[in-house]
Design a protein around this motif. Structure first.
Motif, short mmCIF file in Angstrom:
data_model
loop_
_atom_site.label_atom_id
_atom_site.label_comp_id
_atom_site.label_asym_id
_atom_site.label_seq_id
_atom_site.Cartn_x
_atom_site.Cartn_y
_atom_site.Cartn_z
N ASN A 53 0.82 -1.21 0.00
CA ASN A 53 0.00 0.00 0.00
C ASN A 53 0.85 1.26 0.00
O ASN A 53 0.35 2.35 -0.28
N GLY A 54 2.11 1.14 0.35
CA GLY A 54 2.99 2.30 0.37
C GLY A 54 2.80 3.18 1.58
O GLY A 54 3.20 4.34 1.58
N VAL A 55 2.21 2.66 2.62
CA VAL A 55 1.96 3.43 3.84
C VAL A 55 3.07 3.13 4.83
O VAL A 55 3.30 1.98 5.18
N ASN A 56 3.76 4.17 5.25
CA ASN A 56 4.79 4.04 6.26
C ASN A 56 4.37 4.89 7.45
O ASN A 56 4.49 6.11 7.42
N THR A 57 3.86 4.25 8.48
CA THR A 57 3.35 4.99 9.63
C THR A 57 4.46 5.68 10.42
O THR A 57 4.17 6.53 11.26
N TYR A 58 5.71 5.34 10.15
CA TYR A 58 6.83 5.98 10.84
C TYR A 58 7.42 7.13 10.05
O TYR A 58 8.38 7.75 10.48
N SER A 59 6.85 7.44 8.92
CA SER A 59 7.36 8.51 8.06
C SER A 59 6.86 9.87 8.52
O SER A 59 5.76 9.98 9.09
N ILE A 60 7.64 10.90 8.27
CA ILE A 60 7.22 12.26 8.59
C ILE A 60 6.05 12.69 7.70
O ILE A 60 5.19 13.43 8.11
N GLN A 61 6.00 12.18 6.50
CA GLN A 61 4.93 12.55 5.58
C GLN A 61 3.64 11.78 5.81
O GLN A 61 2.64 12.03 5.15
N TYR A 62 3.62 10.84 6.74
CA TYR A 62 2.42 10.05 7.00
C TYR A 62 1.35 10.95 7.59
O TYR A 62 1.53 11.63 8.58
N ASN A 63 0.19 10.98 6.94
CA ASN A 63 -0.92 11.81 7.38
C ASN A 63 -2.18 10.96 7.42
O ASN A 63 -2.82 10.73 6.41
N PRO A 64 -2.55 10.47 8.59
CA PRO A 64 -3.73 9.60 8.67
C PRO A 64 -5.04 10.33 8.40
O PRO A 64 -6.05 9.71 8.11
N LEU A 65 -5.04 11.65 8.45
CA LEU A 65 -6.26 12.43 8.23
C LEU A 65 -6.36 12.96 6.80
O LEU A 65 -7.21 13.80 6.52
N LYS A 66 -5.51 12.46 5.91
CA LYS A 66 -5.50 12.97 4.53
C LYS A 66 -6.84 12.74 3.85
O LYS A 66 -7.34 13.62 3.14
N SER A 67 -7.47 11.61 4.09
CA SER A 67 -8.73 11.31 3.42
C SER A 67 -9.93 11.44 4.36
O SER A 67 -11.02 10.98 4.03
N PHE A 68 -9.76 12.10 5.50
CA PHE A 68 -10.85 12.25 6.46
C PHE A 68 -11.84 13.29 5.96
O PHE A 68 -11.47 14.36 5.50
N LYS A 69 -13.12 12.97 6.07
CA LYS A 69 -14.18 13.91 5.70
C LYS A 69 -15.20 13.93 6.82
O LYS A 69 -15.80 12.90 7.16
N SER A 70 -15.40 15.07 7.43
CA SER A 70 -16.33 15.21 8.54
C SER A 70 -17.77 15.23 8.04
O SER A 70 -18.06 15.74 6.97
N THR A 71 -18.65 14.69 8.85
CA THR A 71 -20.08 14.72 8.51
C THR A 71 -20.82 15.78 9.30
O THR A 71 -21.98 16.06 9.02
N ALA A 72 -20.17 16.39 10.29
CA ALA A 72 -20.81 17.41 11.11
C ALA A 72 -20.57 18.80 10.51
O ALA A 72 -19.52 19.08 9.92
#
Length: 123
Positions: A53-72
């Motif tokens: 998947n190319g996801v490195n959770t230890y990377s500085i560029q890792y952004n878990p909220l990149k695809s987050f979309k709020s419903t409120a």
């Protein structure tokens, strides 16, 4: 010379008395045997999928909220904040909320026993 020696002995005695003793804690021994629910092949397959998947959770560029979309909506979030800030201020104050919780009780939910009240009133 004697004064310096006496001073050094007093300092040494005070330091030795203040040092006290240190005791090491015994290690915690876990006696429950570990039972894996996955095989080694399952874990290796998950690791390979994660790397693919190319996801490195230890990377500085890792952004878990990149695809987050709020419903409120913004107004809803602001209204929730305003409604909760008095409670948060009361429960995180100097008394850790004890006054707030004491006032929040309803008189019907608390059974009161006063000092000197006889437990058994039947004679």
């Amino acid at each position: 010379m004697n004064r310096n020696l006496a001073y050094a002995l007093v300092v040494f005695a005070a330091t030795a008395a203040a040092a006290g003793q240190a005791f090491a804690e015994t290690p915690t021994l876990e006696t429950t045997p570990f039972v894996s629910v996955k095989t080694r092949a399952d874990v290796q397959a998950e690791l390979a999928q994660h790397k693919a998947n190319g996801v490195n959770t230890y990377s500085i560029q890792y952004n878990p909220l990149k695809s987050f979309k709020s419903t409120a909506q913004r107004e809803q979030v602001v209204a929730e904040y305003i409604a909760s800030r008095d409670v948060v201020a009361a429960t995180t104050g100097e008394d850790s909320g004890s006054a707030y919780f004491a006032q929040a009780r309803t008189p019907h939910s608390v059974s009161r026993t006063l000092a000197g009240t006889p437990v058994n009133t039947a004679r």
